[in-house]
Design an enzyme around this catalytic site. Structure first.
Site, PDB file in Angstrom:
ATOM      1  N   HIS A 509      -0.906   6.000  -5.578  1.00 49.82           N
ATOM      2  CA  HIS A 509      -0.806   4.847  -5.113  1.00 49.82           C
ATOM      3  C   HIS A 509      -2.141   4.291  -5.192  1.00 49.82           C
ATOM      4  O   HIS A 509      -2.337   3.083  -5.706  1.00 49.82           O
ATOM      5  CB  HIS A 509      -0.336   4.664  -3.578  1.00 49.82           C
ATOM      6  CG  HIS A 509      -0.206   2.969  -3.114  1.00 49.82           C
ATOM      7  ND1 HIS A 509       0.912   2.349  -3.259  1.00 49.82           N
ATOM      8  CD2 HIS A 509      -1.198   2.466  -2.495  1.00 49.82           C
ATOM      9  CE1 HIS A 509       0.560   1.385  -2.515  1.00 49.82           C
ATOM     10  NE2 HIS A 509      -0.718   1.227  -2.309  1.00 49.82           N
ATOM     11  N   GLU A 510      -3.101   4.673  -4.476  1.00 46.43           N
ATOM     12  CA  GLU A 510      -4.369   4.257  -4.499  1.00 46.43           C
ATOM     13  C   GLU A 510      -5.157   4.412  -5.836  1.00 46.43           C
ATOM     14  O   GLU A 510      -5.973   3.241  -6.145  1.00 46.43           O
ATOM     15  CB  GLU A 510      -5.164   4.903  -3.435  1.00 46.43           C
ATOM     16  CG  GLU A 510      -5.076   4.807  -2.108  1.00 46.43           C
ATOM     17  CD  GLU A 510      -4.722   3.280  -1.483  1.00 46.43           C
ATOM     18  OE1 GLU A 510      -5.302   2.562  -2.285  1.00 46.43           O
ATOM     19  OE2 GLU A 510      -3.887   2.931  -0.580  1.00 46.43           O
ATOM     20  N   HIS A 516      -5.818  -0.488 -11.732  1.00 48.51           N
ATOM     21  CA  HIS A 516      -5.632  -2.360 -11.842  1.00 48.51           C
ATOM     22  C   HIS A 516      -6.982  -2.791 -11.992  1.00 48.51           C
ATOM     23  O   HIS A 516      -7.336  -3.650 -12.937  1.00 48.51           O
ATOM     24  CB  HIS A 516      -5.118  -2.762 -10.684  1.00 48.51           C
ATOM     25  CG  HIS A 516      -4.585  -4.125 -10.593  1.00 48.51           C
ATOM     26  ND1 HIS A 516      -3.883  -4.584  -9.324  1.00 48.51           N
ATOM     27  CD2 HIS A 516      -4.541  -4.908 -11.560  1.00 48.51           C
ATOM     28  CE1 HIS A 516      -3.681  -5.952  -9.880  1.00 48.51           C
ATOM     29  NE2 HIS A 516      -3.905  -6.121 -11.156  1.00 48.51           N
TER      30      HIS A 516
HETATM   31 ZN   LIG Z   1      -1.697  -0.372  -1.766  1.00 44.05          ZN
END
Ligand SMILES: [Zn+2]
Length: 724
Positions: A509-510, A516
């Site tokens: 997730h991180e 991104h």
């Molecule tokens: Zn997050």
């Protein structure tokens, strides 16, 4: 000025307790800024030099330098802004908006370091500095947004017919500036502005106090296990961690369960000692709520009142309306509608889960009624019985370092990124490691990635991503610097660190947030990378979680820490089958927090007793008695350590609608490594930052608007229809 101090935030995971930080920002690129030239004796003011367009000189950081550095950098930034505001030339995009993008570079560097210390190196001497500087940074922020001649120029550019001739990215940037200033009170009269600034300074102080109180309860309070018998049911890795924790807490020869999620959740899952589970659970859910020096209740009441007053000053009915206006959801009502649509099926599922657990407990002759401190423990037993899946059977295949390699591999497959370890950059703690990211095909430098995986005193619990420097290109190419932070127990020297499936998901997730940031391909730093609205920013990160369970990753990187054998196919299938297991619990503990957050901020200026409000709201919602909120109000760092996730905890669910829908786009293609879908994802989601409206970006990627059905299927709340 660029992204403001108060708005730059760490990007967290819903499941973790962590927090926004007050990291001022107004960008950094180069040349000899006045402060850097005038005060070379304070290394915090210096340019970041060396390869990779410069990296922070962490070896030169001293807490004592922080306050003077921030003060000098704020003064420098105000002088820069003053020059723009007083420019005799008529306002244009170039001499106003682009000029602002150039300002505040020194402050940006200094406050990034300050933010890193706040979240990962929060020593008592740093905390003193933070308590003093948080209100000053808030006041500085207001001084900028309340600069009338400056706002007039921004407004003139925004309303000028010339705007239509700008590029779409420039038009969006002009809108972002205009909108941020208006939303921050640029249009208020002098009296209202003064009051607004007072409120913001008070809030900044309260946020700092709130965070430091939670940190104190997580650090100073813990459960001591005195004898071998207290360890019943605990796997060896938990025993080892507890023994190490006891040494560091100065109770050698015993075992300590720290009052943090990463220590408590495993204990509550495995301890056979119901009395100790209850004791541990009570300690953990009462962080910030112990009627002592670190109690947060009065602080919450004050925060909520100040937020309500501020919203009214700004012309909004409530803080929730103000916060949500600028998101994908647009209105609090739409967030509530989504949450309520998911709430009912989730609660119904909880009742089924509890019935299963109760039946199992009865069969074992436990003679108990399932209580909140039993949930994780019996859920694990049901998981074993029903899916033949034991988390301890999975763990030997989940080595932190192998999974990190797996993430790198995924980044290569999806985006063509290559990661190379760096030895020639300094770090702020010996546990931190650094990699250079380049384009696999062209060798072009993309950015630098810092990895800070282990828990330590003074570091916030939870996991998060942080950008030290945003990507930009409008004057020169500036590559980004990002970091991922987690709180794994370090384990034994020289032995591979094994993590749980949930932790592995958090890791991905991180890393999604990091990708991104790294994929960013924009001109202006204010629009770069993760600088998107809160209920969209969790979409890229949640989507990345999906690659963990792809067969490609599992076969290559989920390998046994002793034999090197890949995880057996049959175990993978059992993991897959169990993927919807316990979704009632996961959804309800999250959603109850999200609903309480939204309702607290819809309550207006009414004086709120957090304890009573929480109890009454949960009763109205029909909260199952066997579950407690994931973040009870007195420890809800997402919401009370800053404005970032306030009236915004719903964002994880909102983003998950997009995530589930986007994951199905890959399944409708050739799977998670479909090059065409990955390219669309990069072109319209990961690389565009905030240069386009997120709803438009998503539509370009998916070919249509998102639908909620995929989310319901993913959580197993709807009849499993045609999901491919
Ligand atoms: Zn997050």
């Amino acid at each position: 000025m660029r992204r403001s101090p108060m708005f730059a935030t760490l990007l967290l995971i819903a499941s973790c307790t962590s927090t926004t930080t007050t990291t001022p920002t107004v960008k950094t690129a180069e040349p000899s800024t006045t402060a850097a030239a005038a005060a070379p004796e304070n290394p915090l003011l210096a340019l970041w030099i060396g390869p990779y367009a410069g990296t922070p000189a962490f070896d030169k950081v001293k807490v004592a330098d922080m306050k003077p550095a921030i003060e000098i950098a704020m003064a420098e930034n105000l002088a820069e802004i003053d020059r723009i505001a007083k420019d005799p030339a008529a306002p244009t995009f170039a001499n106003t908006i682009a000029a602002l993008e150039r300002t505040g570079r020194t402050l940006d560097r200094v406050t990034n370091i300050y933010g890193i210390w706040s979240s990962t190196m929060s020593s008592p001497d740093f905390q003193v500095v933070e308590r003093e500087m948080a209100p000053k940074l808030a006041a500085f922020q207001d001084q900028v947004t309340q600069n009338e001649p400056l706002f007039k120029r921004i407004e003139a550019v925004y309303n000028s017919p010339e705007k239509a001739k700008l590029t779409p990215e420039e038009q969006r940037l002009a809108w972002v500036y205009y909108n941020n200033f208006v939303r921050s009170g640029a249009r208020l009269d002098a009296t209202a502005k003064t009051r607004l600034s007072e409120i913001n300074q008070k809030l900044a102080g309260l946020y700092t106090q709130f965070s430091q109180n939670v940190l104190a309860d997580e650090t100073d309070l813990y459960v001591v296990l005195d004898a071998e018998g207290d360890l019943a049911g605990l796997p060896q890795s938990i025993r080892d961690n507890a023994a190490a924790a006891a040494t560091s807490k100065n109770v050698p020869g015993k075992w300590v369960i720290a009052n943090t999620r990463s220590s408590m959740d495993p204990f509550l899952t495995y301890s056979d000692r119901r009395d100790l589970r209850e004791k541990a659970w009570r300690l953990f859910v009462n962080r910030g709520d112990n009627a002592d020096a670190h109690d947060n209740n009065a602080i919450i009441t004050e925060i909520l009142q100040l937020r309500a007053e501020r919203a009214q000053l700004l012309g909004y009915p409530t803080h929730a309306h103000w916060r949500v206006e600028n998101t994908m959801a647009k209105t609090p009502q739409r967030t509530i509608e989504l949450m309520e649509a998911v709430w009912k099926p989730a609660v119904a599922r909880v009742h089924e889960e509890v019935a299963d657990m109760q039946a199992l407990a009865n069969k074992e002759g436990a003679n108990i009624k399932i209580e909140p401190w039993d949930y994780r423990y019996y859920a694990e037993k049901v998981r074993k019985a029903r899916y033949d899946l034991d988390q301890n059977e999975v763990k030997p295949y989940l080595q932190l370092e192998k999974l990190r390699e797996g993430m790198f591999w995924v980044a290569g497959e999806l985006f063509g990124f290559k990661f190379t370890p760096l030895k020639d950059v300094t770090v702020y703690h010996p546990d931190v490691r650094v990699w250079e990211v380049t384009d696999r095909d062209t060798g072009r430098h993309i950015g630098v990635w810092y990895f800070d995986p282990y828990a330590r005193p003074g570091k916030r619990s939870g996991a998060w991503m942080n950008a030290y420097r945003s990507q930009e290109r409008f004057e020169r190419d500036v590559p980004t610097i990002v970091s991922n932070n987690a709180n794994f127990s370090k384990g034994k020297e020289g032995e591979p660190l094994l993590i749980s499936w949930d932790d592995a998901r958090t890791l991905f997730h991180e890393f999604g947030h990091a990708l991104h940031g790294l994929s960013s391909n924009v001109n202006y730093p204010s629009l770069a990378g993760t600088a998107v609205v809160r209920d969209y920013v969790e979409f890229p990160s949640q989507l990345l979680e999906h690659w963990l369970s792809t067969p490609e990753v599992l076969q290559k990187f989920a390998v046994h820490y002793q034999t090197g054998a890949p995880i057996p196919q049959n175990l993978v299938e059992r993991i897959e089958r169990a993927s919807k297991f316990n979704q009632g619990f996961i959804t309800v503990e999250y959603l109850s927090s999200a609903l309480v957050d939204m309702k607290l901020h819809l309550a207006g200026s009414k004086k709120i007793d957090p304890d009573a409000f929480e109890r009454e709201t949960l009763a109205e919602l029909g909260m199952p008695a066997e579950i407690v909120m994931r973040h009870r109000t007195p420890q809800f760092l997402h919401v009370f350590s800053g404005d970032g996730y306030s009236a915004g905890y719903y964002s994880y669910l909102w983003s998950d609608v997009l995530t589930a829908d986007a994951a199905e786009a890959f399944r409708e293609g050739t799977g998670f490594y479909d090059r065409d879908v990955a390219k669309r994802l990069r072109d319209h989601v990961f690389s565009v930052g905030n240069t386009v409206d997120p709803a438009d970006g998503y539509r370009e990627f998916r070919g249509r608007d998102p639908k909620i059905d995929a989310l319901m299927r993913k959580r197993g709340f709807a009849p499993a229809t045609a999901s491919k």
